[in-house]
Motif scaffolding. Sequence first.
Motif, PDB file in Angstrom:
ATOM      1  N   VAL A   1       5.281   1.289  -3.511  1.00 33.55           N
ATOM      2  CA  VAL A   1       6.471   1.034  -2.700  1.00 33.55           C
ATOM      3  C   VAL A   1       6.027   0.326  -1.428  1.00 33.55           C
ATOM      4  O   VAL A   1       4.885   0.513  -0.991  1.00 33.55           O
ATOM      5  N   PRO A   2       6.913  -0.530  -0.870  1.00 32.50           N
ATOM      6  CA  PRO A   2       8.287  -0.808  -1.263  1.00 32.50           C
ATOM      7  C   PRO A   2       8.372  -1.943  -2.280  1.00 32.50           C
ATOM      8  O   PRO A   2       7.422  -2.689  -2.469  1.00 32.50           O
ATOM      9  N   SER A   3       9.550  -2.055  -2.881  1.00 32.93           N
ATOM     10  CA  SER A   3       9.906  -3.186  -3.727  1.00 32.93           C
ATOM     11  C   SER A   3      11.382  -3.472  -3.497  1.00 32.93           C
ATOM     12  O   SER A   3      12.114  -2.618  -2.977  1.00 32.93           O
TER      13      SER A   3
ATOM     14  N   HIS B   1      17.793   2.798  14.660  1.00 33.04           N
ATOM     15  CA  HIS B   1      17.281   2.803  13.290  1.00 33.04           C
ATOM     16  C   HIS B   1      15.819   3.227  13.218  1.00 33.04           C
ATOM     17  O   HIS B   1      15.404   3.876  12.256  1.00 33.04           O
ATOM     18  N   PHE B   2      15.028   2.861  14.228  1.00 32.04           N
ATOM     19  CA  PHE B   2      13.619   3.233  14.247  1.00 32.04           C
ATOM     20  C   PHE B   2      13.460   4.752  14.170  1.00 32.04           C
ATOM     21  O   PHE B   2      12.697   5.277  13.349  1.00 32.04           O
ATOM     22  N   GLU B   3      14.193   5.461  15.028  1.00 35.06           N
ATOM     23  CA  GLU B   3      14.078   6.921  15.058  1.00 35.06           C
ATOM     24  C   GLU B   3      14.606   7.534  13.767  1.00 35.06           C
ATOM     25  O   GLU B   3      13.998   8.468  13.225  1.00 35.06           O
ATOM     26  N   GLU B   4      15.703   7.015  13.267  1.00 37.04           N
ATOM     27  CA  GLU B   4      16.301   7.592  12.062  1.00 37.04           C
ATOM     28  C   GLU B   4      15.371   7.457  10.868  1.00 37.04           C
ATOM     29  O   GLU B   4      15.167   8.408  10.098  1.00 37.04           O
ATOM     30  N   VAL B   5      14.769   6.290  10.694  1.00 40.36           N
ATOM     31  CA  VAL B   5      13.904   6.054   9.540  1.00 40.36           C
ATOM     32  C   VAL B   5      12.617   6.860   9.640  1.00 40.36           C
ATOM     33  O   VAL B   5      12.032   7.245   8.610  1.00 40.36           O
ATOM     34  N   HIS B   6      12.172   7.168  10.863  1.00 39.52           N
ATOM     35  CA  HIS B   6      10.918   7.907  11.038  1.00 39.52           C
ATOM     36  C   HIS B   6      11.081   9.429  10.970  1.00 39.52           C
ATOM     37  O   HIS B   6      10.093  10.160  11.101  1.00 39.52           O
ATOM     38  N   LYS B   7      12.287   9.921  10.735  1.00 40.38           N
ATOM     39  CA  LYS B   7      12.475  11.372  10.666  1.00 40.38           C
ATOM     40  C   LYS B   7      11.622  12.004   9.573  1.00 40.38           C
ATOM     41  O   LYS B   7      11.123  13.116   9.727  1.00 40.38           O
TER      42      LYS B   7
ATOM     43  N   PHE C   1      22.459  -3.305   1.780  1.00 42.89           N
ATOM     44  CA  PHE C   1      21.523  -2.982   0.702  1.00 42.89           C
ATOM     45  C   PHE C   1      21.770  -1.568   0.220  1.00 42.89           C
ATOM     46  O   PHE C   1      22.381  -0.746   0.918  1.00 42.89           O
ATOM     47  N   GLU C   2      21.277  -1.296  -0.956  1.00 44.02           N
ATOM     48  CA  GLU C   2      21.290   0.059  -1.504  1.00 44.02           C
ATOM     49  C   GLU C   2      19.869   0.598  -1.456  1.00 44.02           C
ATOM     50  O   GLU C   2      18.956   0.008  -2.041  1.00 44.02           O
ATOM     51  N   GLU C   3      19.682   1.685  -0.739  1.00 46.48           N
ATOM     52  CA  GLU C   3      18.354   2.319  -0.674  1.00 46.48           C
ATOM     53  C   GLU C   3      18.168   3.216  -1.885  1.00 46.48           C
ATOM     54  O   GLU C   3      18.967   4.127  -2.120  1.00 46.48           O
ATOM     55  N   ILE C   4      17.136   2.954  -2.640  1.00 48.53           N
ATOM     56  CA  ILE C   4      16.831   3.759  -3.822  1.00 48.53           C
ATOM     57  C   ILE C   4      15.493   4.450  -3.589  1.00 48.53           C
ATOM     58  O   ILE C   4      14.455   3.792  -3.471  1.00 48.53           O
TER      59      ILE C   4
ATOM     60  N   PRO D   1       4.871   0.838   5.227  1.00 51.47           N
ATOM     61  CA  PRO D   1       5.513  -0.453   4.963  1.00 51.47           C
ATOM     62  C   PRO D   1       6.937  -0.311   4.447  1.00 51.47           C
ATOM     63  O   PRO D   1       7.779  -1.173   4.707  1.00 51.47           O
ATOM     64  N   ALA D   2       7.222   0.771   3.732  1.00 51.84           N
ATOM     65  CA  ALA D   2       8.599   1.006   3.293  1.00 51.84           C
ATOM     66  C   ALA D   2       9.512   1.223   4.490  1.00 51.84           C
ATOM     67  O   ALA D   2      10.644   0.711   4.533  1.00 51.84           O
ATOM     68  N   ARG D   3       9.025   1.962   5.474  1.00 51.00           N
ATOM     69  CA  ARG D   3       9.836   2.187   6.681  1.00 51.00           C
ATOM     70  C   ARG D   3      10.103   0.872   7.408  1.00 51.00           C
ATOM     71  O   ARG D   3      11.201   0.649   7.931  1.00 51.00           O
ATOM     72  N   ALA D   4       9.114  -0.004   7.458  1.00 51.12           N
ATOM     73  CA  ALA D   4       9.294  -1.288   8.138  1.00 51.12           C
ATOM     74  C   ALA D   4      10.402  -2.101   7.486  1.00 51.12           C
ATOM     75  O   ALA D   4      11.239  -2.706   8.174  1.00 51.12           O
ATOM     76  N   VAL D   5      10.436  -2.125   6.151  1.00 53.01           N
ATOM     77  CA  VAL D   5      11.469  -2.880   5.444  1.00 53.01           C
ATOM     78  C   VAL D   5      12.845  -2.277   5.714  1.00 53.01           C
ATOM     79  O   VAL D   5      13.821  -2.999   5.979  1.00 53.01           O
ATOM     80  N   LEU D   6      12.945  -0.954   5.682  1.00 55.39           N
ATOM     81  CA  LEU D   6      14.229  -0.313   5.953  1.00 55.39           C
ATOM     82  C   LEU D   6      14.725  -0.611   7.360  1.00 55.39           C
ATOM     83  O   LEU D   6      15.903  -0.934   7.561  1.00 55.39           O
ATOM     84  N   ILE D   7      13.847  -0.487   8.347  1.00 52.19           N
ATOM     85  CA  ILE D   7      14.239  -0.742   9.734  1.00 52.19           C
ATOM     86  C   ILE D   7      14.718  -2.179   9.890  1.00 52.19           C
ATOM     87  O   ILE D   7      15.745  -2.445  10.529  1.00 52.19           O
ATOM     88  N   PHE D   8      13.982  -3.119   9.303  1.00 50.87           N
ATOM     89  CA  PHE D   8      14.364  -4.530   9.399  1.00 50.87           C
ATOM     90  C   PHE D   8      15.769  -4.748   8.829  1.00 50.87           C
ATOM     91  O   PHE D   8      16.600  -5.429   9.438  1.00 50.87           O
ATOM     92  N   CYS D   9      16.042  -4.194   7.663  1.00 52.05           N
ATOM     93  CA  CYS D   9      17.355  -4.364   7.043  1.00 52.05           C
ATOM     94  C   CYS D   9      18.456  -3.764   7.910  1.00 52.05           C
ATOM     95  O   CYS D   9      19.513  -4.385   8.109  1.00 52.05           O
TER      96      CYS D   9
END
Length: 253
Positions: free
Chosen positions: A54-56, A211-217, A28-31, A13-21
């Motif tokens: 996570v995520p929040s 973004h999908f591929e990058e976040v799934h690395k 946003f700032e990724e922490i 679910p954290a990856r889903a939020v990142l990809i959407f953003c």
Amino acid sequence: MSLKVYVDRISQPARAVLIFCKVNGIEFEEIKVDLAKQEHRLPEYKAINPFEQVPSIADGDFKLFESHAILSYLACASPGVADHWYPSDLQKRAKVNSVLDWHHSSLRRGGVGIVINTILGPALGMPTSPEAAAEAEKVLTSSLSKIESVWLNESGDFLLGNKDPSIADIILVCEIMQFELLHENDRIRVLTPFKKVLKWVEDTRIATNPHFEEVHKTLFALKSFFHKLPVEENHEHASSIKAMFDMDIATEL
């Protein structure tokens, strides 16, 4: 930059939020909340999410957790997000919400169960059983069948017959991507019968790239870790990896 997104990319679910953003150009700032280092239990993070998951997000003074709520909030609060992600039409939006409600009680339950009982448990010395693995696979197979027969039963490349993805597509596809951790024969056995699901996963990947591929690395790196290291070396790292997959505490259920 007022929006802060708290994640560990090993969480689906954290990856889903990142990809959407990223897809929607939301600043946003990724922490990183490093689950392996138990950072989700630190008092400063518990002030963001008292459930230690996570995520929040923190949007200025506003704090929010649970990925479905986060995605719907960001879709409504962020200027420039296309309507197809979370439709303004109340009936279409209700349909998207119905998929999100279904997700936690079915696809996620089966997916988490099979990953733990077929790859994570044996690799990390966690208690598992063939019966638990079989039951999880039964739930997962039923869920994949429902995706094909209910959610993908209309014309269109995405859930509910849509020609563009919604937040439901991205959260469910990230769930299915977690099956990359499975042994290849298990993954093929589970997914191959569902041709429409496989096409939909690919359509969603294409629609959200690069973004999908990058976040799934991070996920693919962990897959390589599990399937290439000797068993005894896996056990040397068991405590830190187990923390990342402490499903009751670290990531959403």
